[in-house]
Design a protein around this motif. Sequence first.
Motif, mmCIF file in Angstrom:
data_model
loop_
_atom_site.group_PDB
_atom_site.id
_atom_site.type_symbol
_atom_site.label_atom_id
_atom_site.label_comp_id
_atom_site.label_asym_id
_atom_site.label_seq_id
_atom_site.Cartn_x
_atom_site.Cartn_y
_atom_site.Cartn_z
ATOM 1 N N PRO A 274 -3.326 9.084 -12.483
ATOM 2 C CA PRO A 274 -4.416 8.724 -11.559
ATOM 3 C C PRO A 274 -3.829 8.293 -10.216
ATOM 4 O O PRO A 274 -3.731 7.103 -9.907
ATOM 5 N N ILE A 275 -3.455 9.265 -9.408
ATOM 6 C CA ILE A 275 -2.663 8.990 -8.205
ATOM 7 C C ILE A 275 -3.453 8.164 -7.191
ATOM 8 O O ILE A 275 -2.979 7.137 -6.701
ATOM 9 N N ALA A 276 -4.659 8.608 -6.874
ATOM 10 C CA ALA A 276 -5.457 7.883 -5.882
ATOM 11 C C ALA A 276 -5.765 6.468 -6.355
ATOM 12 O O ALA A 276 -5.735 5.517 -5.559
ATOM 13 N N GLN A 277 -6.051 6.323 -7.648
ATOM 14 C CA GLN A 277 -6.336 4.995 -8.189
ATOM 15 C C GLN A 277 -5.101 4.091 -8.115
ATOM 16 O O GLN A 277 -5.215 2.880 -7.904
ATOM 17 N N THR A 278 -3.931 4.683 -8.316
ATOM 18 C CA THR A 278 -2.693 3.911 -8.213
ATOM 19 C C THR A 278 -2.482 3.425 -6.789
ATOM 20 O O THR A 278 -2.102 2.268 -6.558
ATOM 21 N N VAL A 279 -2.746 4.294 -5.838
ATOM 22 C CA VAL A 279 -2.658 3.907 -4.425
ATOM 23 C C VAL A 279 -3.674 2.807 -4.122
ATOM 24 O O VAL A 279 -3.381 1.838 -3.414
ATOM 25 N N GLY A 280 -4.872 2.934 -4.686
ATOM 26 C CA GLY A 280 -5.890 1.904 -4.491
ATOM 27 C C GLY A 280 -5.497 0.582 -5.111
ATOM 28 O O GLY A 280 -5.771 -0.487 -4.547
ATOM 29 N N LEU A 281 -4.854 0.632 -6.280
ATOM 30 C CA LEU A 281 -4.381 -0.600 -6.918
ATOM 31 C C LEU A 281 -3.361 -1.305 -6.033
ATOM 32 O O LEU A 281 -3.426 -2.531 -5.844
ATOM 33 N N ALA A 282 -2.422 -0.552 -5.483
ATOM 34 C CA ALA A 282 -1.422 -1.157 -4.591
ATOM 35 C C ALA A 282 -2.095 -1.802 -3.387
ATOM 36 O O ALA A 282 -1.710 -2.901 -2.954
ATOM 37 N N ALA A 283 -3.122 -1.138 -2.850
ATOM 38 C CA ALA A 283 -3.855 -1.705 -1.709
ATOM 39 C C ALA A 283 -4.544 -3.003 -2.103
ATOM 40 O O ALA A 283 -4.587 -3.967 -1.316
ATOM 41 N N ALA A 284 -5.088 -3.052 -3.324
ATOM 42 C CA ALA A 284 -5.747 -4.277 -3.796
ATOM 43 C C ALA A 284 -4.743 -5.423 -3.913
ATOM 44 O O ALA A 284 -5.033 -6.562 -3.514
ATOM 45 N N LEU A 285 -3.560 -5.138 -4.443
ATOM 46 C CA LEU A 285 -2.549 -6.183 -4.588
ATOM 47 C C LEU A 285 -2.069 -6.665 -3.220
ATOM 48 O O LEU A 285 -1.863 -7.871 -3.017
ATOM 49 N N ASN A 286 -1.881 -5.736 -2.305
ATOM 50 C CA ASN A 286 -1.471 -6.127 -0.949
ATOM 51 C C ASN A 286 -2.555 -6.965 -0.276
ATOM 52 O O ASN A 286 -2.253 -7.959 0.407
ATOM 53 N N TRP A 287 -3.815 -6.568 -0.483
ATOM 54 C CA TRP A 287 -4.927 -7.344 0.084
ATOM 55 C C TRP A 287 -4.943 -8.750 -0.500
ATOM 56 O O TRP A 287 -5.081 -9.742 0.222
ATOM 57 N N LEU A 288 -4.783 -8.857 -1.814
ATOM 58 C CA LEU A 288 -4.831 -10.172 -2.450
ATOM 59 C C LEU A 288 -3.665 -11.041 -1.996
ATOM 60 O O LEU A 288 -3.824 -12.256 -1.805
ATOM 61 N N ASN A 289 -2.515 -10.429 -1.801
ATOM 62 C CA ASN A 289 -1.348 -11.186 -1.340
ATOM 63 C C ASN A 289 -1.527 -11.734 0.069
ATOM 64 O O ASN A 289 -0.825 -12.677 0.468
ATOM 65 N N GLN A 290 -2.443 -11.162 0.827
ATOM 66 C CA GLN A 290 -2.710 -11.649 2.182
ATOM 67 C C GLN A 290 -3.589 -12.900 2.173
ATOM 68 O O GLN A 290 -3.728 -13.572 3.203
#
Length: 403
Positions: A274-290
């Motif tokens: 699930p490539i797009a979902q994996t990219v979205g997961l990384a974006a979610a983690l980066n957002w939360l880390n902010q």
Amino acid sequence: MFDALTLKKQFPIFSHYPELIYLDNAATLQKPLAVLDAERFYYEHHNANVHRGAHRLATAATEAFENARHTVAQFINAVSDDEIVFTRGTTEGINLVANTWGNTLAAGDEIILSTLEHHANIVPWQMLAERRGLTLKIIQLDAQGALDLTHFLSLLSNKTKLVAISQVSNAIGSIQPVQWICQQAHQYGAKVLVDGAQAVAHSVIDVQEIGADFYVFSGHKIYGPTGIGVLWAHAKLLNEIPPWQGGGEMIATVSFERSTYAAAPYRFEAGTPPIAQTVGLAAALNWLNQQDRTALAEHEIALRQQLEEGLAQLPAVKIHGQSANKAAITSMTFMDAHPYDVAQFLDHQHIAVRVGHHCAQPLLHSLGLSGTLRASFAAYNTAQDVSRFLSSLQNTLDLLDES
């Protein structure tokens, strides 16, 4: 002070439904624009399969996919990216362990679960136990809805091969001392699997500090997409486990005589991931880390406390789960009303809650219940949401009482 009102503007669903009070966060979290943009950018700019193509789109897609693996590894403090296996979610991660490492267990071996577990951390082990002749032992709860740790210690023995435990109960919010549980289990040579689905968005996760052997969670429970999750384990352990599913990507060589398999984590990622979902997961983690994670956690707990203080003023309401260490989850029942009826009335007032057994039927059975109404909190919830819930609940109970 945590500014939930400003943060809420980053979630497009609330602009589409400005009256919505979303209190079903333990089921799935809403998605910030950063996650939606990341998935759309991938499809518009990098859409290709990973690890196979020689063209620039495939290179860009593979880089985005593997960067996401690195982001996850850093987020949970894994030792290396090779410890991160992408799955469809927590459920698949648990099933993967049960159907690979679990096949090393023999008749008479024991697995310890708890009364608090989600069905996803019960049924795969039941299925394994039936296949392998294993015994399941269940940790009881104390009167507050926390694990009876004395009972847990009494269940441990040299026959114990696995302890599978939720870090946070999705139904009543109890938080388990998973680091201590791992330490106790390891004294008997047992492995520990921690279901982190309800913990990962609400507390900082350090898999090295926790000390588990397996840690699983889902993307949609941490502001990310559905259809993506993570299984973490040490690379050495992963490489000792045989693959679960066969096909492309997970192989080293294939012939009609014999196939050999890739090293972890790829041996567990058969087919197009699930490539797009994996990219979205990384974006979610980066957002939360902010975000200020400490302030965010304090904000969520303050909302739960505000809610439970308000509920204490309503004699027709009973709260289930009063553990001293509790997440931002409140389950309740009503003296003269069915939880489903209450939830339907609340929905008409634009308040979304969960009702039912919450995929935790053994827990609710132990409490003498068939279902509860559950309110659960996230970063975008506000004190005003709680106030509206309490007033709407009071009005609902009054209407149901009159009828």
